[in-house]
Motif scaffolding. Structure first.
Motif, PDB file in Angstrom:
ATOM      1  N   ASP B  83       0.128  10.742   4.775  1.00  0.00           N
ATOM      2  CA  ASP B  83      -1.172  10.292   5.301  1.00  0.00           C
ATOM      3  C   ASP B  83      -2.330  10.400   4.300  1.00  0.00           C
ATOM      4  O   ASP B  83      -3.105   9.463   4.149  1.00  0.00           O
ATOM      5  CB  ASP B  83      -1.541  11.070   6.579  1.00  0.00           C
ATOM      6  CG  ASP B  83      -0.743  10.598   7.793  1.00  0.00           C
ATOM      7  OD1 ASP B  83      -0.166   9.498   7.735  1.00  0.00           O
ATOM      8  OD2 ASP B  83      -0.691  11.341   8.784  1.00  0.00           O
ATOM      9  N   PRO B  84      -2.463  11.548   3.602  1.00  0.00           N
ATOM     10  CA  PRO B  84      -3.624  11.666   2.711  1.00  0.00           C
ATOM     11  C   PRO B  84      -3.600  10.651   1.561  1.00  0.00           C
ATOM     12  O   PRO B  84      -4.643  10.344   0.989  1.00  0.00           O
ATOM     13  CB  PRO B  84      -3.505  13.089   2.140  1.00  0.00           C
ATOM     14  CG  PRO B  84      -2.475  13.782   2.965  1.00  0.00           C
ATOM     15  CD  PRO B  84      -1.632  12.754   3.626  1.00  0.00           C
ATOM     16  N   PHE B  85      -2.403  10.149   1.221  1.00  0.00           N
ATOM     17  CA  PHE B  85      -2.279   9.228   0.088  1.00  0.00           C
ATOM     18  C   PHE B  85      -2.365   7.763   0.518  1.00  0.00           C
ATOM     19  O   PHE B  85      -2.376   6.863  -0.318  1.00  0.00           O
ATOM     20  CB  PHE B  85      -0.937   9.448  -0.621  1.00  0.00           C
ATOM     21  CG  PHE B  85      -0.697  10.886  -1.000  1.00  0.00           C
ATOM     22  CD1 PHE B  85      -1.440  11.470  -2.019  1.00  0.00           C
ATOM     23  CD2 PHE B  85       0.235  11.656  -0.332  1.00  0.00           C
ATOM     24  CE1 PHE B  85      -1.231  12.802  -2.364  1.00  0.00           C
ATOM     25  CE2 PHE B  85       0.453  12.987  -0.676  1.00  0.00           C
ATOM     26  CZ  PHE B  85      -0.287  13.567  -1.700  1.00  0.00           C
ATOM     27  N   THR B  86      -2.381   7.549   1.827  1.00  0.00           N
ATOM     28  CA  THR B  86      -2.284   6.175   2.333  1.00  0.00           C
ATOM     29  C   THR B  86      -3.534   5.333   2.063  1.00  0.00           C
ATOM     30  O   THR B  86      -3.411   4.196   1.590  1.00  0.00           O
ATOM     31  CB  THR B  86      -1.893   6.205   3.827  1.00  0.00           C
ATOM     32  OG1 THR B  86      -0.553   6.679   3.907  1.00  0.00           O
ATOM     33  CG2 THR B  86      -1.994   4.848   4.481  1.00  0.00           C
ATOM     34  N   PRO B  87      -4.759   5.848   2.319  1.00  0.00           N
ATOM     35  CA  PRO B  87      -5.934   4.993   2.085  1.00  0.00           C
ATOM     36  C   PRO B  87      -6.010   4.431   0.654  1.00  0.00           C
ATOM     37  O   PRO B  87      -6.181   3.215   0.492  1.00  0.00           O
ATOM     38  CB  PRO B  87      -7.114   5.907   2.436  1.00  0.00           C
ATOM     39  CG  PRO B  87      -6.533   6.844   3.468  1.00  0.00           C
ATOM     40  CD  PRO B  87      -5.123   7.097   2.998  1.00  0.00           C
ATOM     41  N   PRO B  88      -5.854   5.260  -0.402  1.00  0.00           N
ATOM     42  CA  PRO B  88      -5.942   4.662  -1.749  1.00  0.00           C
ATOM     43  C   PRO B  88      -4.831   3.644  -2.039  1.00  0.00           C
ATOM     44  O   PRO B  88      -5.083   2.654  -2.731  1.00  0.00           O
ATOM     45  CB  PRO B  88      -5.847   5.867  -2.702  1.00  0.00           C
ATOM     46  CG  PRO B  88      -5.436   7.033  -1.878  1.00  0.00           C
ATOM     47  CD  PRO B  88      -5.793   6.727  -0.464  1.00  0.00           C
ATOM     48  N   LEU B  89      -3.630   3.886  -1.505  1.00  0.00           N
ATOM     49  CA  LEU B  89      -2.541   2.942  -1.779  1.00  0.00           C
ATOM     50  C   LEU B  89      -2.768   1.613  -1.063  1.00  0.00           C
ATOM     51  O   LEU B  89      -2.491   0.548  -1.616  1.00  0.00           O
ATOM     52  CB  LEU B  89      -1.189   3.541  -1.378  1.00  0.00           C
ATOM     53  CG  LEU B  89      -0.650   4.601  -2.344  1.00  0.00           C
ATOM     54  CD1 LEU B  89       0.632   5.210  -1.803  1.00  0.00           C
ATOM     55  CD2 LEU B  89      -0.405   4.008  -3.725  1.00  0.00           C
ATOM     56  N   LEU B  90      -3.290   1.675   0.159  1.00  0.00           N
ATOM     57  CA  LEU B  90      -3.569   0.432   0.876  1.00  0.00           C
ATOM     58  C   LEU B  90      -4.698  -0.325   0.177  1.00  0.00           C
ATOM     59  O   LEU B  90      -4.682  -1.549   0.070  1.00  0.00           O
ATOM     60  CB  LEU B  90      -3.930   0.707   2.343  1.00  0.00           C
ATOM     61  CG  LEU B  90      -2.836   1.308   3.225  1.00  0.00           C
ATOM     62  CD1 LEU B  90      -3.264   1.281   4.694  1.00  0.00           C
ATOM     63  CD2 LEU B  90      -1.508   0.592   3.068  1.00  0.00           C
ATOM     64  N   LYS B  91      -5.683   0.427  -0.308  1.00  0.00           N
ATOM     65  CA  LYS B  91      -6.794  -0.207  -1.021  1.00  0.00           C
ATOM     66  C   LYS B  91      -6.279  -0.927  -2.270  1.00  0.00           C
ATOM     67  O   LYS B  91      -6.788  -1.956  -2.676  1.00  0.00           O
ATOM     68  CB  LYS B  91      -7.819   0.867  -1.413  1.00  0.00           C
ATOM     69  CG  LYS B  91      -9.162   0.295  -1.732  1.00  0.00           C
ATOM     70  CD  LYS B  91     -10.202   1.364  -1.906  1.00  0.00           C
ATOM     71  CE  LYS B  91     -11.518   0.706  -2.337  1.00  0.00           C
ATOM     72  NZ  LYS B  91     -12.450   1.665  -2.896  1.00  0.00           N
ATOM     73  N   LYS B  92      -5.233  -0.369  -2.841  1.00  0.00           N
ATOM     74  CA  LYS B  92      -4.637  -0.943  -4.053  1.00  0.00           C
ATOM     75  C   LYS B  92      -3.738  -2.133  -3.703  1.00  0.00           C
ATOM     76  O   LYS B  92      -3.168  -2.769  -4.580  1.00  0.00           O
ATOM     77  CB  LYS B  92      -3.823   0.165  -4.735  1.00  0.00           C
ATOM     78  CG  LYS B  92      -3.547  -0.062  -6.191  1.00  0.00           C
ATOM     79  CD  LYS B  92      -4.732   0.266  -7.069  1.00  0.00           C
ATOM     80  CE  LYS B  92      -4.390  -0.092  -8.513  1.00  0.00           C
ATOM     81  NZ  LYS B  92      -5.569  -0.150  -9.364  1.00  0.00           N
ATOM     82  N   GLY B  93      -3.549  -2.397  -2.413  1.00  0.00           N
ATOM     83  CA  GLY B  93      -2.843  -3.632  -2.058  1.00  0.00           C
ATOM     84  C   GLY B  93      -1.547  -3.493  -1.285  1.00  0.00           C
ATOM     85  O   GLY B  93      -0.944  -4.484  -0.903  1.00  0.00           O
ATOM     86  N   VAL B  94      -1.089  -2.246  -1.076  1.00  0.00           N
ATOM     87  CA  VAL B  94       0.128  -2.079  -0.269  1.00  0.00           C
ATOM     88  C   VAL B  94      -0.141  -2.648   1.130  1.00  0.00           C
ATOM     89  O   VAL B  94      -1.189  -2.410   1.714  1.00  0.00           O
ATOM     90  CB  VAL B  94       0.518  -0.580  -0.165  1.00  0.00           C
ATOM     91  CG1 VAL B  94       1.595  -0.362   0.902  1.00  0.00           C
ATOM     92  CG2 VAL B  94       1.005  -0.063  -1.516  1.00  0.00           C
ATOM     93  N   LYS B  95       0.808  -3.444   1.643  1.00  0.00           N
ATOM     94  CA  LYS B  95       0.576  -4.098   2.938  1.00  0.00           C
ATOM     95  C   LYS B  95       1.376  -3.483   4.082  1.00  0.00           C
ATOM     96  O   LYS B  95       1.001  -3.598   5.250  1.00  0.00           O
ATOM     97  CB  LYS B  95       0.896  -5.592   2.825  1.00  0.00           C
ATOM     98  CG  LYS B  95      -0.234  -6.394   2.218  1.00  0.00           C
ATOM     99  CD  LYS B  95      -1.431  -6.404   3.165  1.00  0.00           C
ATOM    100  CE  LYS B  95      -2.700  -6.906   2.479  1.00  0.00           C
ATOM    101  NZ  LYS B  95      -3.893  -6.577   3.268  1.00  0.00           N
ATOM    102  N   GLY B  96       2.510  -2.871   3.745  1.00  0.00           N
ATOM    103  CA  GLY B  96       3.327  -2.312   4.814  1.00  0.00           C
ATOM    104  C   GLY B  96       3.903  -0.962   4.440  1.00  0.00           C
ATOM    105  O   GLY B  96       4.075  -0.643   3.254  1.00  0.00           O
ATOM    106  N   MET B  97       4.167  -0.150   5.458  1.00  0.00           N
ATOM    107  CA  MET B  97       4.801   1.154   5.247  1.00  0.00           C
ATOM    108  C   MET B  97       5.886   1.319   6.292  1.00  0.00           C
ATOM    109  O   MET B  97       5.717   0.888   7.440  1.00  0.00           O
ATOM    110  CB  MET B  97       3.774   2.272   5.407  1.00  0.00           C
ATOM    111  CG  MET B  97       2.676   2.252   4.367  1.00  0.00           C
ATOM    112  SD  MET B  97       1.171   3.058   4.988  1.00  0.00           S
ATOM    113  CE  MET B  97       0.569   1.835   6.121  1.00  0.00           C
TER     114      MET B  97
END
Lengths: 282, 175
Positions: B83-97
């Protein structure tokens, strides 16, 4: 007294075989409990998921694949007779060599890090956690339990007051499962340790998970407690993958040990549905 | 059941609702705790990432190895640790988890903000999922061993939408 010699090599090989067995062949009592839920489940999604778990057990056994990619950290319970002498090594070394050999040969994931802060992988899935009890006789009994951390992370201990009753015990179980919610692969099995000291009730809670799920405690008051825990926790209706349905717990298993007048230590070792163990007598 | 492919297009994501069961095909990337830590350190330092994650799907998984198969057992690990790493990765363009279990409100907010999506895969059924993976190679952080990033090609990987792009969450009743 006649000394019985057991070669460390035999212990190593037994541990290796048990680790491979535990990781690839689901315990018959656990599989039967899942099949029973499958038969009773009326929710469509939950039934499909339970069906997938049964298929998972079939595939793992057939293809010698790990039941779960988290092949865990291995806890080993050993009960050794006082007349036994280990030749050509010692128990702890033999256990670790056996675990390392199993994780290599079985292509299991090596998930153990040497230092909790530095986090370098030991590359062998060792050390194992070894509990040794010495009793009379000349037998050596071994039980291995590889357990993943998805569910280990949700296990808890509490130091209850000595005046606490079964209501508080049941409540702590409910609270533990509620906190785990859908995260730790329900339907769960609850291993409950009562009594002893803080560390002893924790290992007892894990050891409780060795008992076949279809066998209730031989002590009537504990069998009744197991039943109450199971019923109360099932009222949470978490269900398979947390998506509802009747299947929240497969069983609750309670073990007790003498304790101090001032306390009632309690631990719940939460297990996922892939409860894995195997045992042998040498 | 809906069939979807990676990379996930915005219109495909927008069509999915929490509770939908889908079969996903295409490339996905495994990453768990340590890989997330490293990716976010690189993002924090404005460094290039070892994998172009824009538009991609991250699978929270550390598979078992295999001598004679594409991959070993390969089920999901607990998502909340990421969870703590999710916002920066989504901002970088990750679309799905893809993972298992609940997400924090912070992760859910980021999913809505970035129009992303979170799926759960069948948990504790790693041998069953083995048959859905057609290729596997390590693409980053090989020193992490089982925690390295693997590029997987999957065919009809069974998933359920846990949090959709509008913030609907099938686990909301546990919060």
């Amino acid at each position: 007294m006649r000394t019985r010699y057991i070669d460390a090599e035999i212990i190593k090989n037994t541990i290796k075989d048990l680790c491979i067995q535990a990781n690839t062949i689901l315990r018959p009592d656990v599989l039967e409990a899942i099949k029973e839920l499958y038969r009773r489940e009326s929710d469509g999604f939950a039934k499909n998921m339970l069906g997938a778990l049964i298929q998972n057990a079939d595939i793992a056994r057939r293809d010698k694949l790990a039941l779960c990619q988290d092949t865990g950290m291995v806890t080993v319970f050993i009960t050794v007779g006082g007349d036994v002498f280990i030749r050509g090594g010692n128990i702890t070394e033999a256990v670790n060599e056996g675990v390392a050999a199993a994780y290599e040969e079985g292509h299991f994931r090596k998930s153990v890090v040497a230092d909790p802060l530095l986090r370098g992988n030991t590359g062998t899935n060792t050390p194992a956690i070894v509990h040794i009890d010495v009793i009379g006789g000349d037998k050596l009994m071994i039980a291995v339990m590889p357990k993943g951390f998805g569910s280990e992370n949700k296990s808890r201990t509490i130091m209850l007051n000595p005046t606490a009753g079964s209501d508080e015990i049941v409540e702590f179980c409910v609270e533990t499962v509620k906190l785990a919610g859908p995260d730790a692969c329900p339907p769960y099995v609850l291993g409950v340790g009562l009594g002893g000291t803080m560390e002893q009730c924790a290992s007892l809670a894990k050891k409780a998970l060795l008992r076949p799920l279809n066998i209730a405690s031989s002590k009537p008051h504990l069998a009744e407690l197991e039943d109450r825990i199971k019923k109360k926790v099932n009222e949470l209706k978490i269900g398979v993958m947390g998506l509802g349905g009747a299947s929240t717990v497969l069983a609750a298993v309670v073990e007790t040990t003498p304790t101090h007048i001032a306390g009632l230590p309690m631990a719940v070792n939460l297990s996922c549905h892939a409860l894995r163990s195997a045992s042998a007598v040498i | 059941m809906k069939k979807i492919n990676t990379p996930l297009m915005e219109n495909v994501i927008a069509d999915l609702k929490a509770g939908d069961e889908v079969l996903l095909s295409g490339v996905i990337f495994t990453a768990r705790d340590q890989a997330h830590l490293k990716l976010c350190e690189l993002i924090g330092q404005n460094e290039d990432l070892p994998v172009n994650i824009a538009g991609q799907v991250i699978y929270y998984c550390g598979p078992t190895p295999s001598a004679d198969r594409v991959i070993g057992s390969c089920g999901p690990t607990t998502s909340s640790r990421m969870d703590p790493f999710t916002p920066p990765l989504l901002k970088k363009g990750v679309k799905g988890m893809i993972g298992k279990g609940r997400r924090s409100s912070g992760a859910r907010d980021a999913i809505v903000r970035e129009k992303a999506i979170y799926f759960a895969a069948p948990a504790g059924a790693g041998a069953y999922l083995n048959g859905k993976v057609t290729s596997c190679e390590v693409v980053a952080f090989p020193d992490l061993g089982p925690e390295a990033m693997h590029k997987l090609t999957v065919k009809d990987f069974p998933l359920i939408v846990v949090i959709d792009a509008f913030g609907n969450d099938i686990y909301a009743r546990f919060n």
